[in-house]
Write a protein that holds these residues in place. Structure first.
Motif, PDB file in Angstrom:
ATOM      1  N   THR A 109       0.736  -1.025   0.124  1.00 53.01           N
ATOM      2  CA  THR A 109      -0.008  -0.153  -0.024  1.00 53.01           C
ATOM      3  C   THR A 109       0.868   1.176  -0.007  1.00 53.01           C
ATOM      4  OG1 THR A 109      -1.669  -1.165   1.256  1.00 53.01           O
ATOM      5  CG2 THR A 109      -1.832   1.273   1.244  1.00 53.01           C
ATOM      6  N   LEU A 169      -5.396   0.251   1.665  1.00 53.18           N
ATOM      7  CA  LEU A 169      -5.412  -1.233   2.561  1.00 53.18           C
ATOM      8  C   LEU A 169      -6.444  -2.321   2.133  1.00 53.18           C
ATOM      9  CD1 LEU A 169      -4.480   0.289   6.003  1.00 53.18           C
ATOM     10  CD2 LEU A 169      -3.006  -1.103   4.711  1.00 53.18           C
ATOM     11  N   MET A 170      -7.862  -1.305   1.861  1.00 59.00           N
ATOM     12  CA  MET A 170      -8.997  -2.447   1.616  1.00 59.00           C
ATOM     13  C   MET A 170      -8.731  -2.937   0.343  1.00 59.00           C
ATOM     14  SD  MET A 170     -12.940  -1.073   0.563  1.00 59.00           S
ATOM     15  CE  MET A 170     -12.470  -1.295  -1.228  1.00 59.00           C
ATOM     16  N   SER A 201      -6.246  -5.782   0.576  1.00 60.99           N
ATOM     17  CA  SER A 201      -6.631  -6.805   1.514  1.00 60.99           C
ATOM     18  C   SER A 201      -7.522  -7.897   0.553  1.00 60.99           C
ATOM     19  CB  SER A 201      -7.639  -6.536   2.854  1.00 60.99           C
ATOM     20  OG  SER A 201      -8.623  -5.863   2.343  1.00 60.99           O
ATOM     21  N   THR A 245     -14.189   3.809  -1.715  1.00 63.35           N
ATOM     22  CA  THR A 245     -12.897   4.273  -1.871  1.00 63.35           C
ATOM     23  C   THR A 245     -12.790   5.520  -2.885  1.00 63.35           C
ATOM     24  OG1 THR A 245     -12.261   2.789  -3.671  1.00 63.35           O
ATOM     25  CG2 THR A 245     -12.318   1.783  -1.610  1.00 63.35           C
ATOM     26  N   THR A 301     -12.069  -3.601   4.992  1.00 60.09           N
ATOM     27  CA  THR A 301     -10.687  -3.934   5.166  1.00 60.09           C
ATOM     28  C   THR A 301     -10.659  -4.999   6.163  1.00 60.09           C
ATOM     29  OG1 THR A 301      -9.985  -1.796   4.330  1.00 60.09           O
ATOM     30  CG2 THR A 301      -8.402  -3.120   5.732  1.00 60.09           C
ATOM     31  N   MET A 330      -9.321  -8.980   5.231  1.00 61.11           N
ATOM     32  CA  MET A 330      -7.978  -9.098   6.039  1.00 61.11           C
ATOM     33  C   MET A 330      -8.236 -10.433   6.776  1.00 61.11           C
ATOM     34  SD  MET A 330      -4.901  -8.288   5.820  1.00 61.11           S
ATOM     35  CE  MET A 330      -3.385  -8.722   6.870  1.00 61.11           C
TER      36      MET A 330
END
Length: 317
Positions: free
Chosen positions: A134, A172-173, A176, A234, A288, A292
């Motif tokens: 990221t 990050l989302m 993941s 996002t 996320t 994850m």
């Protein structure tokens, strides 16, 4: 006698070296940085896609797709201004998927094959991989924004700073999701199918290229698909971040009203309330955590998909 191990030493539990977690994270981060610096074509190819949309498609659509005054904009904006947050999210999407899907190679013959059998927790290794990928993606986003600045895309200066955590969380989302998808793929050659069935549908069924109200006018079904697509959130989180319009409810009554406003006009509208950026933030953080968790579970050698297929963990055991 010289070759024997004292009983006390033999029974002593294994301890990770001091600052071992930090060295492990920096090792993964350094590898991603070196890969980024050495693979210059990867950096250029990541920028080519959004720049083609900005320089060619946006110029052609400028006279066709007018963007009315919608939050966070306070006036009419050019199409290239509207599409820029979506193109930033596109960079995060492709970079995050490519970085995470490199796990398909790394876990078989690369460095992650060794790391996955190390005493470090599986969740820590995956989280380090996610954060490292990221970070590189965020650098690429701001490289694009620097180029877009000279193409009349000029958000307020404070917006570049406010958008930084929004861009990082979005990365990050998407990363993941890529980590979880990598647990389902056996060969890196299957990345083409991932592009066709995951990346492109996520990008085109979102608010990246056109406002949701226009989608709603043309097809209510497509509008519902866009509102259920996490990529939409996002895009909107980055959009509101670039214009420094991210705020949170100040009371429980405002928090409840934020959700009740979604039912306006007899259709689900996640951005109908007074805090649309906060809604986007909630969706991004929740998605996320969900993916994850699924990725950590999938890479668990005892319960996950990798162990069942006889991956490096199963081979090591």
């Amino acid at each position: 006698m010289h070759g024997t191990i004292p009983p006390a030493a033999a029974e002593a539990p294994f301890r990770l070296p001091r600052f071992g977690y930090l060295h492990c994270f920096w090792g993964i981060q350094k590898r991603e940085i070196l890969r980024f610096l050495l693979q210059r074509g990867r950096f250029l190819s990541t920028l080519v896609r959004p720049l083609v949309w900005l320089f060619i498609f946006a110029a052609g659509f400028r006279s066709v797709l007018g963007v009315s005054i919608i939050p966070p904009y306070e006036t009419y904006v050019l199409y290239e201004v509207y599409v820029t947050p979506g193109l930033c999210a596109m960079i995060l999407l492709f970079a995050g998927m490519q970085s995470s899907l490199s796990m398909v190679y790394d876990r078989e013959v690369g460095s992650m094959r060794i790391l996955l059998t190390s005493p470090y927790p599986r969740w820590y290794l995956l989280a380090s991989k996610l954060v490292s990928g990221t970070t590189i993606a965020v650098v690429q986003v701001y490289a694009y924004l620097a180029i877009a600045y000279w193409w009349e895309v000029e958000p307020p200066p404070i917006g570049y700073l406010v958008a930084l955590p929004a861009v990082f969380l979005s990365g990050l989302m998407l990363g993941s999701i890529g980590l979880f998808v990598s647990s389902l793929i056996k060969q890196l050659e299957n990345f083409a199918s991932v592009m066709n069935f995951i990346i492109f549908p996520m990008f085109f069924t979102s608010s990246a290229l056109y406002p949701l109200w226009r989608v709603k006018e043309s097809s209510l079904l497509l509008y519902y698909i866009c509102t259920l697509n996490p990529f939409t959130y996002t895009v909107e989180l980055i959009r509101f971040g670039l214009h420094a319009k991210i705020d949170a409810p100040q009371s429980w009554a405002e928090f409840v009203a934020m959700f009740t406003a979604m039912g306006k006009a007899n259709a689900l509208d996640p951005f109908a309330g007074d805090h649309p950026a906060f809604i986007a933030l909630l969706v991004v953080v929740t998605t996320t955590a969900l993916f994850m968790g699924l990725a950590i579970l999938a890479y668990d050698p005892s319960r996950g998909l990798i162990g069942r297929r006889g991956g490096p963990e199963g081979a090591a055991s």
